[in-house]
Each structure stands twice: as structure tokens, then as C-alpha cells.
Scaffold this motif. Sequence first.
Motif, PDB file in Angstrom:
ATOM      1  N   LEU A   1       0.791  -1.314  -0.348  1.00  0.00           N
ATOM      2  CA  LEU A   1      -0.127   0.053   0.132  1.00  0.00           C
ATOM      3  C   LEU A   1       0.826   1.029   0.330  1.00  0.00           C
ATOM      4  O   LEU A   1       0.125   2.450  -0.213  1.00  0.00           O
ATOM      5  N   THR A   2       2.290   0.885   0.821  1.00  0.00           N
ATOM      6  CA  THR A   2       2.779   1.937   0.328  1.00  0.00           C
ATOM      7  C   THR A   2       3.907   3.133  -0.495  1.00  0.00           C
ATOM      8  O   THR A   2       4.142   3.982  -0.766  1.00  0.00           O
ATOM      9  N   ALA A   3       3.608   1.603  -1.930  1.00  0.00           N
ATOM     10  CA  ALA A   3       4.363   1.880  -3.176  1.00  0.00           C
ATOM     11  C   ALA A   3       3.266   2.806  -3.935  1.00  0.00           C
ATOM     12  O   ALA A   3       1.695   2.685  -3.652  1.00  0.00           O
ATOM     13  N   ASP A   4       3.594   3.328  -4.643  1.00  0.00           N
ATOM     14  CA  ASP A   4       2.830   3.858  -6.166  1.00  0.00           C
ATOM     15  C   ASP A   4       1.926   3.296  -6.672  1.00  0.00           C
ATOM     16  O   ASP A   4       1.039   2.872  -7.142  1.00  0.00           O
ATOM     17  N   GLY A   5       2.999   1.569  -6.874  1.00  0.00           N
ATOM     18  CA  GLY A   5       2.444   0.543  -8.076  1.00  0.00           C
ATOM     19  C   GLY A   5       2.242  -0.525  -7.391  1.00  0.00           C
ATOM     20  O   GLY A   5       3.802  -0.713  -6.996  1.00  0.00           O
ATOM     21  N   SER A   6       2.819  -1.784  -6.853  1.00  0.00           N
ATOM     22  CA  SER A   6       3.529  -3.223  -6.901  1.00  0.00           C
ATOM     23  C   SER A   6       2.516  -4.314  -7.516  1.00  0.00           C
ATOM     24  O   SER A   6       1.552  -4.075  -7.583  1.00  0.00           O
ATOM     25  N   SER A   7       2.641  -5.041  -7.152  1.00  0.00           N
ATOM     26  CA  SER A   7       2.334  -6.581  -7.665  1.00  0.00           C
ATOM     27  C   SER A   7       3.409  -7.667  -6.669  1.00  0.00           C
ATOM     28  O   SER A   7       4.593  -7.513  -5.860  1.00  0.00           O
ATOM     29  N   PHE A   8       2.561  -9.089  -6.450  1.00  0.00           N
ATOM     30  CA  PHE A   8       3.307  -9.882  -6.124  1.00  0.00           C
ATOM     31  C   PHE A   8       2.819 -11.377  -6.744  1.00  0.00           C
ATOM     32  O   PHE A   8       1.645 -11.593  -7.517  1.00  0.00           O
TER      33      PHE A   8
END
Lengths: 233, 278
Positions: free
Chosen positions: B42-49
Motif C-alpha cells: 500500500l505504501t508504493a505507488d504501484g505494486s504486485s506479487f
Amino acid sequence: MVRIDKRNNNQIRSIESELALLNKADGSAKFSLDNSSVLAAIYGPVEVNPRKEKISKATVEVVFTPDSGNQNYQTKEQESLIRNAIESVIMTMLHPRTLISIIIQVYSTDGSIVSCSINAACLALLDAGIELNSLIASISLSFNSDGQIYLDPTMKEENESKATAIYAFNSQLKLMMIKSSGIITEQQNQEALQLARSSCERILAYIRTAVKTRIMGDTESQTKDTVMSDSTK
Amino acid sequence: MEAFQKIHPLEFYRKFLERSVRPDGRSLQRIRNTTVSAGSILTADGSSFVKIGNTSVICGVRAEIAEKQQDQTTSNTCKSQIIVNIEMGPICSNIFSSTKPSEKAMSLCTQLNQLVQLLDIDPKQLYFDVDGKYLWYLYVDLYCLDYNGNILDAAIIAMLSALKNVKLPKGVVSDDGSEVYKEEDTMRTLIINSYLIPLSFAVIDEYVLSDPSLEEEKLSNGSISIVYNEKRELCLQLYSGITPLDEKTLQQCLDQTKQRTQEIKDLIDQSINDSKDK
């Protein structure tokens, strides 16, 4: 359509090579395509660092030094491409628990540098007398946005291109290494493969002539390109 | 049986491959179960796993604002505005050291940076304000958490879904151009229409194994990686190995990768849609 340096699309720049120009190295060779020039030196088989030792075969190490600046991520990638291609032709099982070290120093860069390095390394390995299961020759291609494919691109052509590709073939003209990046259509890919194969055949012929001239004791060890000038098929 | 596997791993594999099956129960063409979840940090501007079997990669995108450089021409590319880095530390496998990046990570990083440039992104998408006096720079950081082969595919899918998940605040530049504000309540999504469809293979003897595990990669005598885009154009083609590659094999691999287009698109779209509901 003619290129900036007045070559045809499927024309290789003039090749020059020189064998055994270093004293200390077990084998060395210089290979140049006009302004792209590379020196390769071979040390080996020598003692190997126990950490890198392989029980059933020799370790092949490539050190690729660019003409300016330090090694960066991109040159590391080029280094691993060169190593993968070269390792495939060395008969590593003949020298288990040893190291074959290939040092590549770039003199000047003007495109197709990985191909140049692979060809130089092949000549140097021949000079060092390291057992190979085949020769290896490499060629680069660049794909233009207007659909043209340029053989053996210069740096300017590489930078302006939409995609580039590096191929390496062995003496039986079997594909040993391929790396293409950028957007290429299926048809271009097929075309490029055929073009690369026929050009590698010419480079292989050059390598054979170069070694022959060296062994037969030609008064001048430097072999000027003669095979390549009539490259328009 | 376990002893046989340890002492003669290659022979062990051959016994399976003769019967067109792999020790983990997969057929030669079968790809491991792939899961993608976007927006997990949530703290990143965009993310994935992303998980492919046991291989897992986490990706975060950080957006930074910078003034447009003078020499940066108004060409329609957003080159060098997206910077990718991949970290393969000792957490993912004992073959990597923590001190300096491995050769594998370096090559991978170069390839990912080349691939990200092939994505079709409108440069206006990366304008901070309306006029584009300030630009967004996206730092894409990938971390491999568990390395069990086929890292390239996992990294590409992670990179793409994280970028598609990027949300940027509306930017405002004060009239004299000295101050910049972010309006956090009006967020926009970065629109990327293109996709990258990766698939890697390992060649063991004459058998071609899709989506190889780490053990298969170690035993292989060659590895093939192919990346297509959604228009069925080739973006990356890589072969290296100690045995020559048959052109028929290469063609088979190309075809197999193309067949995966819809599957990958669905996977990524699904994950992006799921993250919107959160």
C-alpha cells in the motif's frame, strides 16, 4: 537503398585480423570490423580457484573490458552472452578441474561489438591450440523502423534501430546463440535468421583463411580481407 | 529412489522424460500454477506479487518528480523515465551473495530495462502537470523472494502488473514555477495498453521443457526465453547453451509462447481489476 557508409543492406564491413600478437598469453587475436576492434587473449588451461572448480569439466571465464569506462550492467550482459557462446564450442571435458580464461579488450567500439568479440575469441582459441568441437562465428543485425534489415550495423545504426539481434553459428551452421531485443515481426525474424546464417558462413570462411595464412607461414601475418569484399549475393 | 536422484540427477530426469512427464508430475509443456496479485504494497505507488510455482517475485514502483531536462527533446518516447532494477539476494537462493549483484541479476536487469522501453506508453502519461514542465520518473524495484527457476517470466509479469497498477496524484505547479504540489485526492491510473507475453524453456537432451524449475535449469544443456507482445510481435528472443539449437525446436517454442497470449492478459487484467475493488 544505400546506408550512410555506402554499404548494401547485406554487406559486412571489411574484416581485419591478426593472430598471436601477445607474448605472454597462450593465444591471442585481434579482430576488427572497420572501426569496431577487439583484442582477445587466452590463458589456459590453468589452475582454477577451488570455488569455481568443476569436477567433470573446465571452467570457462570471460572478462570483457569496454574501451571506455568501467564494467556496467550492460557490459556484464554482453560478457555473459560471449561466455555462453564460446563455452559451447570448447571441449571442456578434456580439461577437468582447470580454468580457461578469455580476456577481451575492446580497442574501439562502432557497433556489433559482441559479434566482434566472439569472432576474436574464436581466433584466439585456435591460436592457443585449445580443443574445440567446432568453430564459431557471430554476426549482428539491426532492424529499422521502415522494415529494412541491416547486416553488421555500426553504432549509429544500432542506436537508431527499432531492434537488434546477435547470432552465433558453428561450423555445421547450427545455431549456437541468439539474442534479439526490440520489436520484430515473425517474417523479419525468419528472414534475419537466414541472412545471419549465410553471413556467418562467410565469416567462418574468413576465420579458416586467417588461420591457414598464419600456419602456412605467410610473410605477413596480417590477413587482409579478401573474402568479404564481394558480399553482395 | 532419492539416492538415485541425488547421485545421477540427469539419469533420473531422463527416466521421466522418456515417458513425457517430469518428476513433479507436470507434462513437458505444462506451466506451473501462476498467481498474480496487484496492489499488495500500500505504501508504493504501484505494486504486485507474482508466483510461478515456488518462484516468487515482489515488485514495487516508486514515482518521483523531476524537472524536465533541457536536452530532453520532445520526442514521443519515455526512454529513461522508467528505471528497472532487480535484486536477487541470498534470501531467494544460496547461490547468490549479498555483497554484489550476481551476473544473472545484472543480465536480467539489462533485459528488463530493454523490455520496458518496448511498452507502448504515451509520454503525456508521465507528465506531472498538464504542460509537462515536470515529469514523473518511475523506479521499478523487483525482489526475488524464492528462486525456483524461470525468474525472467516471473519478473516480466510482476513488472508489467505493477506498472499497470501505478496510480499517480494530479500535479500542480505554482504560477512562478517554483513550487509543486500533489493533489492526493484526485488519483489517475497509468494507462499502458501493451502487454508482454513471456515464456522460458529448458532443453535437456532433445526434450524441451516449458517453465523450467531450478533443478531443470541446472541440468539443461540450453535455455530459451521468448517474449512476445499482444500484437504477436517478437520482443525478446534468447538462446544460449552448450548444444546447437534446432530451428524446428525454436519455432515450436515461438508458437507455444504465442498461444499463451490470452492466458497472460487475463491473469494481469484480473489482478488489476481485483486491486481496484480493494
